[in-house]
Design an enzyme around this catalytic site. Structure first.
Site, PDB file in Angstrom:
ATOM      1  N   TYR A  10       0.826  -1.197  -0.062  1.00  0.00           N
ATOM      2  CA  TYR A  10       0.154   0.116  -0.095  1.00  0.00           C
ATOM      3  C   TYR A  10       1.081   1.150   0.033  1.00  0.00           C
ATOM      4  O   TYR A  10       0.371   2.487  -0.068  1.00  0.00           O
ATOM      5  CB  TYR A  10      -0.796  -0.069   1.255  1.00  0.00           C
ATOM      6  CG  TYR A  10      -2.152  -1.245   1.229  1.00  0.00           C
ATOM      7  CD1 TYR A  10      -1.998  -1.950   0.107  1.00  0.00           C
ATOM      8  CD2 TYR A  10      -2.862  -1.279   2.220  1.00  0.00           C
ATOM      9  CE1 TYR A  10      -3.160  -3.145   0.226  1.00  0.00           C
ATOM     10  CE2 TYR A  10      -3.620  -2.036   2.242  1.00  0.00           C
ATOM     11  CZ  TYR A  10      -3.800  -3.287   1.223  1.00  0.00           C
ATOM     12  OH  TYR A  10      -4.487  -4.080   1.342  1.00  0.00           O
ATOM     13  N   LYS A  60       3.634 -15.862   2.803  1.00  0.00           N
ATOM     14  CA  LYS A  60       3.452 -16.555   1.321  1.00  0.00           C
ATOM     15  C   LYS A  60       4.716 -16.949   0.797  1.00  0.00           C
ATOM     16  O   LYS A  60       5.266 -16.464  -0.200  1.00  0.00           O
ATOM     17  CB  LYS A  60       2.708 -15.614   0.216  1.00  0.00           C
ATOM     18  CG  LYS A  60       2.254 -16.441  -1.068  1.00  0.00           C
ATOM     19  CD  LYS A  60       1.200 -17.117  -0.765  1.00  0.00           C
ATOM     20  CE  LYS A  60       0.898 -18.177  -2.010  1.00  0.00           C
ATOM     21  NZ  LYS A  60      -0.022 -19.173  -1.823  1.00  0.00           N
ATOM     22  N   ASP A  65      -2.979 -18.491   2.440  1.00  0.00           N
ATOM     23  CA  ASP A  65      -4.023 -19.173   2.020  1.00  0.00           C
ATOM     24  C   ASP A  65      -4.523 -20.135   2.763  1.00  0.00           C
ATOM     25  O   ASP A  65      -5.738 -20.320   3.049  1.00  0.00           O
ATOM     26  CB  ASP A  65      -3.816 -19.746   0.300  1.00  0.00           C
ATOM     27  CG  ASP A  65      -2.550 -20.320   0.373  1.00  0.00           C
ATOM     28  OD1 ASP A  65      -1.740 -19.995   1.210  1.00  0.00           O
ATOM     29  OD2 ASP A  65      -2.229 -21.262  -0.634  1.00  0.00           O
ATOM     30  N   ASP A  95      -5.077  -6.890   6.069  1.00  0.00           N
ATOM     31  CA  ASP A  95      -6.264  -6.249   5.567  1.00  0.00           C
ATOM     32  C   ASP A  95      -7.401  -7.338   5.161  1.00  0.00           C
ATOM     33  O   ASP A  95      -8.444  -6.939   5.845  1.00  0.00           O
ATOM     34  CB  ASP A  95      -5.906  -5.217   4.385  1.00  0.00           C
ATOM     35  CG  ASP A  95      -7.148  -4.463   4.105  1.00  0.00           C
ATOM     36  OD1 ASP A  95      -8.043  -4.394   4.799  1.00  0.00           O
ATOM     37  OD2 ASP A  95      -6.956  -3.694   2.962  1.00  0.00           O
ATOM     38  N   ASP A 154     -10.843  -8.610   7.959  1.00  0.00           N
ATOM     39  CA  ASP A 154     -12.214  -8.594   7.454  1.00  0.00           C
ATOM     40  C   ASP A 154     -12.889  -9.786   7.546  1.00  0.00           C
ATOM     41  O   ASP A 154     -14.118 -10.250   8.001  1.00  0.00           O
ATOM     42  CB  ASP A 154     -12.386  -8.198   6.115  1.00  0.00           C
ATOM     43  CG  ASP A 154     -12.537  -6.538   6.089  1.00  0.00           C
ATOM     44  OD1 ASP A 154     -12.151  -5.861   7.232  1.00  0.00           O
ATOM     45  OD2 ASP A 154     -13.376  -5.727   5.328  1.00  0.00           O
TER      46      ASP A 154
END
Ligand code: NAD
Length: 365
Positions: free
Chosen positions: A143, A193, A225, A249, A253
């Site tokens: 970001y 990852k 994942d 992020d 959620d």
């Protein structure tokens, strides 16, 4: 008995409605424990754009710099200020606060209350025992990395984003996770990852290097994942999850669904600046400005109230007082009071102000 300075940025939409109730609860804590909370309000988001020409003014930034903590509501939700073509976006306020106050660690605890296990879309038997804390890196990664652009080439348009992480940034957030795990069930799950990304390989290597400094805390690595799947399959297996900005992020959620309603979930963003009683932090409910219910006295104020509890714990080191708020929330829910987002047949539906009043009162009895 202490004196604590708080900048209150209620913002837009339901922000002011829920923050008013959090302030009310702080007054009860002040009354019960003899503390003085100096609350100073300022505009942020659309309210600030309209009155002061920016999503957060320099004067408000200075107020935040001078304060020990920031209690934040929500920003945005007015269509003419939304979208990439809007001149000043209300969210700019949050990015400026995070960047200039170096709020690098975002903490989201998820602890579904027993009495609310039926409110989630996940089966109660899967949720049973869930009590986890996601620690998300907030100021680095994709970001903020440069270049981030869409550009023309001889073959047409192409786009690029950049995912940088330094060892220093990784070490800082991973140490925060280990420290927090020490006050909990002493398990850290580091999510990456590493089978694909170089930043993740550095992340994993750094976590392994730091782990021996915390021999009382166990460390496991999980691919992002697998973590996404495991959060729904067996959420009670987690204690502290630490991860980079974008993975955090998305995972936060997903994890928020475990608690039934966004109206229940608080968050803290902690910086490096030490204050008289702890670390400077920004505390906010995870939900947005909820334009669909603004002005109707319908919003659930519990996420904002629990954010105030996190503020007491992390910025003011008032653990007993923080616990008093959390216990009051639990007692009111167990007494079968619900805001509309938690509607259950047979329970009493109350509005925003009444929920705030009940919790503030429960602190005093
Ligand atoms: P939202 O969180 O505002 O609302 C999503 C849904 O949840 C809505 O149906 C809303 O009514 C409900 N809801 C949210 N909080 C609730 C509460 N406390 N009690 C009861 N119901 C609640 O998300 P959105 O609709 O995607 O976004 C609305 C605006 O908020 C957008 O402008 C978005 O950019 C902004 N936003 C701001 C923040 C922030 O300030 N940190 C965070 C997320 C979204």
């Amino acid at each position: 008995m202490g004196n604590y300075s708080i900048a209150v940025l209620a913002g837009d939409g339901i922000g002011p409605e829920v923050i008013e109730q959090a302030e009310r609860v702080l007054q009860s804590i002040g009354k019960r424990y003899g503390h003085t909370f100096n609350l100073q309000s300022a505009l942020v988001g659309v309210a600030a754009i309209e009155a002061e020409g920016d999503a957060i003014s320099d004067a408000t930034m200075q107020l935040c710099q001078r304060s020990e903590a920031i209690l934040f509501g929500a920003v945005g939700g007015i269509p003419r200020f939304e979208g990439p073509n809007s001149k000043i976006q209300p969210e700019r306020a949050l990015f400026r606060l995070r960047k200039e106050l170096a709020l690098y660690a975002n903490l989201r605890p998820i602890h579904p209350l027993k009495a609310l296990l039926n409110a989630s879309t996940i089966k109660p038997e899967v949720l049973q025992g869930t009590d986890l804390l996601v620690v998300r890196e907030l100021t680095g990664g994709l970001y903020f990395g440069k270049p981030s652009e869409i550009r023309e080439t001889s073959q047409g348009l192409e786009a690029v984003d950049t995912l940088p992480y330094s060892e220093v940034e990784i070490e800082r957030i991973v140490r925060t996770a280990f420290e927090l795990a020490r006050g909990r069930r002493k398990k850290v799950t580091s999510v990456d990852k590493a089978n694909v990304l170089s930043t993740s390989r550095l992340w994993r290597r750094t976590a392994d290097r730091i782990a021996p400094d915390y021999p009382d805390v166990s460390l496991e690595h999980l691919l992002v994942d697998t973590c996404a799947m495991q959060l729904i399959r067996q959420p009670s297996s987690f204690d502290v999850i630490v991860t980079e900005n974008m993975f955090g992020d998305i995972l936060t959620d997903e994890a928020s669904m475990l608690a039934g309603s966004m109206g229940m979930l608080p968050s803290a963003s902690l910086g490096t600046r030490e204050t008289a009683h702890g670390f400077l932090g920004l505390y906010e409910p995870i939900h947005g400005s909820a334009p669909d219910i603004t002005g109707q006295n319908k919003a659930n104020p519990i996420a904002a109230i629990l954010s105030a509890a996190m503020m007491l714990r992390y910025s003011f080191n008032l653990k007993q007082e923080a616990q008093a708020i959390e216990t009051a929330v639990e007692r009111v829910i167990e007494a079968d009071y619900r805001t509309v987002d938690l509607y259950e047949p047979g329970k009493e539906t109350v509005d925003t102000k009444e929920m705030g009043r009940l919790i503030a009162e429960a602190i005093l009895v």
